[in-house]
Design an enzyme around this catalytic site. Sequence first.
Site, PDB file in Angstrom:
ATOM      1  N   HIS A 110       1.812  21.801  23.640  1.00 10.85           N
ATOM      2  CA  HIS A 110       2.362  22.650  22.519  1.00 10.85           C
ATOM      3  C   HIS A 110       3.004  21.599  21.568  1.00 10.85           C
ATOM      4  CE1 HIS A 110       3.820  26.328  20.683  1.00 10.85           C
ATOM      5  NE2 HIS A 110       4.821  25.728  20.271  1.00 10.85           N
ATOM      6  N   LYS A 155       3.593  38.133  27.117  1.00  9.01           N
ATOM      7  CA  LYS A 155       3.596  37.741  25.909  1.00  9.01           C
ATOM      8  C   LYS A 155       2.469  36.746  25.459  1.00  9.01           C
ATOM      9  CE  LYS A 155       4.870  35.023  22.140  1.00  9.01           C
ATOM     10  NZ  LYS A 155       4.190  33.907  21.826  1.00  9.01           N
ATOM     11  N   GLU A 182       0.597  30.852  15.519  1.00  5.42           N
ATOM     12  CA  GLU A 182       1.078  29.900  16.318  1.00  5.42           C
ATOM     13  C   GLU A 182       0.089  28.880  17.038  1.00  5.42           C
ATOM     14  OE1 GLU A 182       2.943  32.068  19.548  1.00  5.42           O
ATOM     15  OE2 GLU A 182       2.933  30.335  20.879  1.00  5.42           O
ATOM     16  N   ASP A 216      -5.825  47.634  15.534  1.00  7.24           N
ATOM     17  CA  ASP A 216      -4.299  47.940  15.202  1.00  7.24           C
ATOM     18  C   ASP A 216      -3.395  47.366  16.361  1.00  7.24           C
ATOM     19  OD1 ASP A 216      -1.719  49.023  15.141  1.00  7.24           O
ATOM     20  OD2 ASP A 216      -2.540  51.228  14.761  1.00  7.24           O
TER      21      ASP A 216
HETATM   22  C1  MEV Z   1       4.162  31.001  24.212  1.00  8.45           C
HETATM   23  O1  MEV Z   1       3.772  31.657  23.129  1.00  8.45           O
HETATM   24  C2  MEV Z   1       3.573  31.530  25.488  1.00  8.45           C
HETATM   25  C3  MEV Z   1       3.983  31.205  26.794  1.00  8.45           C
HETATM   26  O2  MEV Z   1       5.292  31.173  26.869  1.00  8.45           O
HETATM   27  C4  MEV Z   1       3.467  32.077  27.857  1.00  8.45           C
HETATM   28  C5  MEV Z   1       3.628  31.983  29.186  1.00  8.45           C
HETATM   29  O3  MEV Z   1       5.186  31.215  29.539  1.00  8.45           O
HETATM   30  O4  MEV Z   1       3.270  32.239  29.980  1.00  8.45           O
HETATM   31  C6  MEV Z   1       3.562  29.697  26.772  1.00  8.45           C
END
Ligand code: MEV
Length: 438
Positions: A392, A279, A85, A295
């Site tokens: 991003h 995430k 990513e 792992d």
């Molecule tokens: C994207 O891979 C991760 C985010 O969505 C985490 C977040 O919202 O805190 C940017």
Amino acid sequence: MNTPVEGFSKRSKAEKIDWIAKQYTKDPEASKRILEKYWNTDPKVQKLHDEFIENTISNYYLPFAVAPNFLINDSLYAIPMAIEESSVVAAASKAAKFWLTRGGFKTEILGTEKVGQVHFIYKGEKKKLYSFFEELKPELRKSVSDITENMEKRGGGIKEIQLRDLSEQIEGYYQLHCTFETLDAMGANFINSCLEQFAKTLETKARSYDNFSDEEKNLEVVMSILSNYVPNCVVKAEVSCPVSQLNAGGMSGEEFANKFAQAITIAKLEPYRAVTHNKGIMNGIDAVILATGNDFRAVEAGVHAYAAKDGQYSSLTHAAIDGDTFTFWIEVPLALGTVGGLTTLHPLVKLALEILQNPSAKELMEIVAVAGLAQNFAAVRSLVTTGIQKGHMKMHLLNMLNQMGATEAEKQQLVEHFKYHIVTNASVKEALEKIQSQ
Ligand code: MEV
């Protein structure tokens, strides 16, 4: 019409490739060329990779990057990350640099206990089972002495063996709930070998236990396996600084600290946000786990169970503003190894560990937790200031241009252009077409 295949695993690599390409792809020759292109040029290295798993036909590359400038407990690290990513590594590096001048990251190991269980069914008198268990306990330890000898010499081994009664939930269901210290090994093989021997000893000793009736003697093991839920194998990583040093995105330190803390509170209370929040943390954690040959599925499973341990899925990170001090920290369960498994086999994993100064498992836990915390800091900072898309999409720009088939010269020109313009799929397409038509 596709047909099932017999004895696939016994075929040579060339035969496997031939079969899969002809059976499932439109252009078998082109498919074969792609698979072969990703083979390692050194046949020895390729063989090594072939043998990691079964039915290997090629290698699947992920970018291997480093995020420098991580000051962790006063030592400076460059953290290797394997991830597909865009913007994750840039975000980690940015967060590392931010905290470099604000005291860096501090960490603490809160526990290193691993868990494994023998699940069994016993239909009989509870009291008798408990008396049997007291006699059985030393026998269980004795029965695995050849497996535990080396681990014990190094200071690890079996910590505790408990008998747990879960017969209220499932009729006759009990467990040997065992805890282990596996030092620098992740310990899965060690734990599973001990558990499988425990299971045999449990059944054998029950069969000859005089106080049991025939039915009781017949207690039956259902399965023996380690648990990836490790709520006592936990590391804490923390950053902290005066609120006044937190000015970001045109906000005052106080404004930023309050907004940041609010975002963390939301992630604590609201599961939809908590999942995305975590995430983002896992973007950092998984990338280091992968680069160091650990792992990531085990870690993912354990981390998310931990995030829900109080009955509702919640944030793994926490923030506090106390007077003029802002503190941001993570507590995360990480069962990791720096010996055994891929760590000595995979050349890039070995190198990743060397870059990290060959850490112990505890030190790797600390580094990984820091990567998760840094990632979360960067994500939440963007979210409460500029929004996530600005950074991003800039990072994603090269992926888009590659997809659109831009040349190197076009890419260079457009990266410059988009320093001052908003990146969207449409705007990139339009700008590329404009250059190409000139
Ligand atoms: C994207 O891979 C991760 C985010 O969505 C985490 C977040 O919202 O805190 C940017």
